[in-house]
Design a protein around this motif. Structure first.
Motif, PDB file in Angstrom:
ATOM      1  N   THR A 253      24.907 -31.497   3.854  1.00 33.03           N
ATOM      2  CA  THR A 253      24.562 -30.744   3.092  1.00 33.03           C
ATOM      3  C   THR A 253      24.177 -29.332   3.300  1.00 33.03           C
ATOM      4  OG1 THR A 253      23.117 -33.173   3.025  1.00 33.03           O
ATOM      5  CG2 THR A 253      21.975 -31.071   2.506  1.00 33.03           C
ATOM      6  N   LEU A 254      24.595 -28.597   2.108  1.00 30.50           N
ATOM      7  CA  LEU A 254      24.940 -27.846   2.075  1.00 30.50           C
ATOM      8  C   LEU A 254      23.743 -26.857   1.229  1.00 30.50           C
ATOM      9  CD1 LEU A 254      28.464 -27.762   0.661  1.00 30.50           C
ATOM     10  CD2 LEU A 254      27.777 -27.603   3.258  1.00 30.50           C
ATOM     11  N   PHE A 255      22.687 -25.762   1.773  1.00 28.97           N
ATOM     12  CA  PHE A 255      22.144 -24.908   1.253  1.00 28.97           C
ATOM     13  C   PHE A 255      22.413 -23.541   0.469  1.00 28.97           C
ATOM     14  CE2 PHE A 255      19.665 -28.462   4.732  1.00 28.97           C
ATOM     15  CZ  PHE A 255      18.934 -28.218   3.355  1.00 28.97           C
ATOM     16  N   PRO A 256      23.203 -23.723  -0.072  1.00 31.54           N
ATOM     17  CA  PRO A 256      23.746 -22.225  -0.667  1.00 31.54           C
ATOM     18  C   PRO A 256      22.819 -21.461  -1.493  1.00 31.54           C
ATOM     19  CG  PRO A 256      24.374 -23.542  -2.704  1.00 31.54           C
ATOM     20  CD  PRO A 256      23.535 -24.305  -0.919  1.00 31.54           C
ATOM     21  N   LYS A 257      22.866 -20.276  -1.371  1.00 28.73           N
ATOM     22  CA  LYS A 257      21.605 -19.509  -2.151  1.00 28.73           C
ATOM     23  C   LYS A 257      22.644 -19.391  -3.630  1.00 28.73           C
ATOM     24  CE  LYS A 257      22.496 -15.018  -0.337  1.00 28.73           C
ATOM     25  NZ  LYS A 257      22.981 -13.975  -0.439  1.00 28.73           N
ATOM     26  N   GLY A 258      21.240 -19.137  -4.796  1.00 31.16           N
ATOM     27  CA  GLY A 258      21.181 -19.954  -5.609  1.00 31.16           C
ATOM     28  C   GLY A 258      22.182 -18.368  -6.913  1.00 31.16           C
TER      29      GLY A 258
END
Ligand SMILES: [Zn+2]
Length: 325
Positions: free
Chosen positions: A154-159
């Motif tokens: 699960t990846l949490f990139p910045k928009g």
């Protein structure tokens, strides 16, 4: 005399032709009367036939009318039944809407009180999560490792990173990885108004959907710098949690992180992998970042977890994992 005679003669003649004429006229009148009678009879007959026809027509019209009337009554009854049914359905619908509203409210309350640091401890699943994003090459390298080992994370990139590298994040989603909301520009949310926080969350959503080209739904929110979720930030946590819950997400923290834990040690891939492997348990949520050392440690982390009987998976899999007996 001869005149008289002539006169008489002619008188006689005249009188005889008079009689003849009279007889002829009488005959003619009689014929005419008969003709009239016949005509009258004809007319009466025609009228009788016509009236009988009319009578039959009227009779059949009346029976048609009766049928229509009874059909009309049936339709009226059907209408009343339908109307009753409609009212019942309307009432049921109203109850469902109210029930829905209540559930939504409960759901929101449940979400706003839920801050997840780990999943079920009675499983062998461990969630690998990676935050922020970086140069496209490093992200591609992480995706290559995951592909090589058959792991989904699960990846949490910045928009704004997703916006700049659509093809990288398209690949990530195509290969089965999950994306979580880490705000659009990675600010300290405690310094933002409620509207500002909401805008950061929608900004991420829009950037991701724009880059993927289709609607994308995530259940996961992770606060940048953990800001708003540290001790002494209760007020900010509450208001941010309300906004996150309103947008249908849960807040995901972690039980294993590296930057702070290794602050007194060399930040190398060996130390990173060792720290993760020493501390990971079933249900753990490991926080990594898209930095060179963390990505370089991925193969050792994946292999090491598997050696210990643990399986690296997505957050969804950890959170939905049933206990193992
Ligand atoms: Zn971050």
């Amino acid at each position: 005399m001869s005149n008289d005679y002539q006169y008489n003669q002619s008188n006689y003649k005249n009188s005889s032709s008079y009689h003849n004429r009279h007889a002829r006229q009488a005959k003619k009148r009689k014929a005419m009367r008969i003709t009239l009678y016949v005509m009258l009879l004809g007319i009466i007959g025609a009228l009788a036939v016509f009236s009988a026809g009319q009578y039959m027509t009227v009779r059949s019209l009346k029976s048609d009318l009766d049928a229509l009337e009874s059909r009309f009554e049936e339709i009226e009854e059907e209408n009343q039944w339908l109307e009753k049914k409609y009212e019942e359905i309307y009432e049921k619908n109203r109850e469902i809407i109210e029930e829905n509203e209540k559930l939504r409210e409960e759901n929101k309350m449940m979400r706003s009180q839920t801050i997840i640091e780990h999943g079920n401890r009675d499983t062998n699943k461990v969630a690998l999560t990676i935050d922020d994003g970086a140069g496209a090459d490093l992200t591609q390298r992480a995706l290559d490792y995951f592909k090589e080992y058959g792991v989904q994370a699960t990846l949490f990139p910045k928009g704004d990173i997703v916006e700049r590298q659509p093809e990288v994040w398209q690949r990530a989603v195509d290969e089965g990885h999950e994306l979580g909301n880490h705000t659009y520009s990675h600010p300290f949310l405690s310094t933002y108004s409620d509207e500002g926080v909401a805008r950061e969350l929608s900004g991420w959503q829009e950037a991701v959907e724009e880059s993927l080209g289709y609607p994308y739904r995530t259940l996961f929110f992770r606060p940048p710098y953990r800001d708003g979720y540290s001790s002494g930030q209760g007020h900010h946590r509450e208001r941010i949690q309300d906004i996150v819950a309103e947008k249908g997400m849960f807040t995901i923290l972690w039980d294993i992180e590296l930057l702070y834990s290794l602050r007194n040690t060399a930040y190398t891939r060996e130390n990173i992998a060792n720290y993760v492997l020493e501390n990971a348990r079933g249900g753990s949520i490991v926080l990594l970042h898209f930095v060179e050392e963390d990505i370089a440690a991925l193969p050792a982390i994946i292999e090491g977890l598997r050696e210990r009987g643990l399986e690296p998976v997505t957050l969804s899999e950890v959170l939905l994992a049933e206990a193992q007996n």
